[in-house]
Design an enzyme around this catalytic site. Sequence first.
Site, short mmCIF file in Angstrom:
data_model
loop_
_atom_site.label_atom_id
_atom_site.label_comp_id
_atom_site.label_asym_id
_atom_site.label_seq_id
_atom_site.Cartn_x
_atom_site.Cartn_y
_atom_site.Cartn_z
N HIS A 228 35.42 39.13 47.65
CA HIS A 228 35.97 37.85 47.16
C HIS A 228 36.49 37.02 48.33
O HIS A 228 37.70 36.94 48.56
CB HIS A 228 37.07 38.09 46.14
CG HIS A 228 36.55 38.51 44.80
ND1 HIS A 228 36.73 39.76 44.29
CD2 HIS A 228 35.84 37.82 43.87
CE1 HIS A 228 36.16 39.83 43.09
NE2 HIS A 228 35.61 38.67 42.82
N HIS A 232 31.33 34.45 49.48
CA HIS A 232 30.98 34.60 48.06
C HIS A 232 31.05 33.26 47.35
O HIS A 232 30.17 32.92 46.54
CB HIS A 232 31.93 35.60 47.40
CG HIS A 232 31.88 35.58 45.90
ND1 HIS A 232 30.77 35.96 45.18
CD2 HIS A 232 32.83 35.20 44.99
CE1 HIS A 232 31.03 35.83 43.88
NE2 HIS A 232 32.26 35.37 43.73
N ASP A 269 37.11 31.32 42.67
CA ASP A 269 37.87 32.52 43.04
C ASP A 269 38.93 32.20 44.08
O ASP A 269 39.31 33.06 44.88
CB ASP A 269 36.94 33.61 43.58
CG ASP A 269 36.33 34.46 42.48
OD1 ASP A 269 36.97 34.60 41.42
OD2 ASP A 269 35.21 34.99 42.67
N ASP A 378 28.14 33.31 39.17
CA ASP A 378 29.20 34.20 39.65
C ASP A 378 28.72 35.64 39.79
O ASP A 378 29.18 36.37 40.67
CB ASP A 378 30.39 34.12 38.69
CG ASP A 378 31.61 34.84 39.23
OD1 ASP A 378 31.75 34.97 40.46
OD2 ASP A 378 32.45 35.27 38.41
#
Length: 505
Positions: A228, A232, A269, A378
């Site tokens: 994360h 990403h 995120d 995602d």
Amino acid sequence: MEVCYQLPVLPLDRPVPKHVLSRRGAISFSSSSSLFGAPDPRQLSQRRGAISYDSSDQTALYIRMLGACVVFKQLFANVRVRSQVGFEPERRSSHPYLCIDFRTLHTRLSCGSSPADSGTEKRVHRLLSFQRYLHSSRLLRGIPQQIPLHILDEDYSGQARCMLEKVGNWNFDIFLFDKLTNGNSLITLTLHLLNQYGLVDLFQLDMVKLWRFLVLVQEDYHNDNPYHNSVHAADVTQAMYCYLQEPMLSKSLTSYDILLGLLAAATHDLDHPGVNQPFLIKTDHYLATLYRNTSVLENHHWKSAVGLLRETGLFSHLPPEDSMNMERELGSLILATDISRQNDYLSRFRTHLDQESLCLSNASHRHFVLQMALKCADICNPCRPWELSKQWSEKVTEEFFEQGDIEKKHKLQVSPLCDRETNTVGNIQIGFMTYVAEPLFGEWARFSDTRLSQTMLGHMGLNKASWGGLQPEQAAVSEETEPSAAGADAGGSRSKEIPQGSGES
């Protein structure tokens, strides 16, 4: 003639004393040495770019005038006071380790300062995310910046531009692109896509505000997370662009929809701590309390994104009601990425497809399709070519395992899939594809039956078979390591160091 200044490197747990650093204009120097007094030339045995240092004396840095200007310019650029205090709780960053409340750390720098300065410093550092708090703290304490200050040479920037010409290809290598942009893949990619759609001109976005917003977004991703992180986010943004180009969407979505989709992908995120929601709940993290154990991480990502939008004033030129609607719909997209609500969205999507009731001229239906597109983007890693998919699988599994290591260290029940001694990358990925990815992308292929959707399903089938073929090999390696580990434990000589990282939601 080169003029150098001596900056002592101070311990991590002490602020910079006022008697050590003095300021003359934009340059800081040691008050214990003369302004124009150069060090012994024999001591300047090492040089790196704009920074020279004495290899025989690790307690001092000799920085040329240009280097000092750059360092201190970045120092003061990183200390920002946020005006939108309504989002203070959401901007405080979470952190994966127990027994540490990072809200109390934000006042550490003010220790030893005068009472008049204490309140100001507390307010400034309370409003920084944890990533930028650490960055500004290191600079204030005299620790050299870890990110290189040099500008990319023409060869690298040219290769990055060539890659952007094929940004719509499904085999786009985001890892290579991140290297070619010197770790700025999220900023470069998002700005390119906004320009390509003409959204900067259409929405009259101020380029300075937009650039600052994207820089802050990238800064607030924790790049020590194996998975994360900002790469990403850039990968999800690129996948979102591929879906926006699909015929069913490209001929129906408005410019407003596209802007929301790209911003949601880039921030979905934001400030992720590297651990999942159950971890935050069972450790009584303040974020879990704040959001009542419901979509904790997703709510935090959304509010963090809104905080940056308001801080930079990116949409301050729009009517207040339009700006509020954009913030609300941005949250709706980001909240859809909560994997615990996967079945709810999937059953609703399946019902629409069975009844053929999706009408993309309807704004609410277009928004729902954007939610499904972001959900696909995602978790699209299993649908990438094997060379890319394998890297992502290893990164996300390592983040799982690091969370498990933390849970073992603090004698907590280890979360499912987070025990590195009982799980492998292969079995985790096969289970994820079977129960999560295949149902979602199967329905997406029903909605948009194109070459891209069939390519994604084909890659996922091949990747699943590849992990299945690697399973016996991984099991053999696991069996070989278990006896040696048990022997080391029996002898009392094995000491396991917890790595600095975290897990996944």
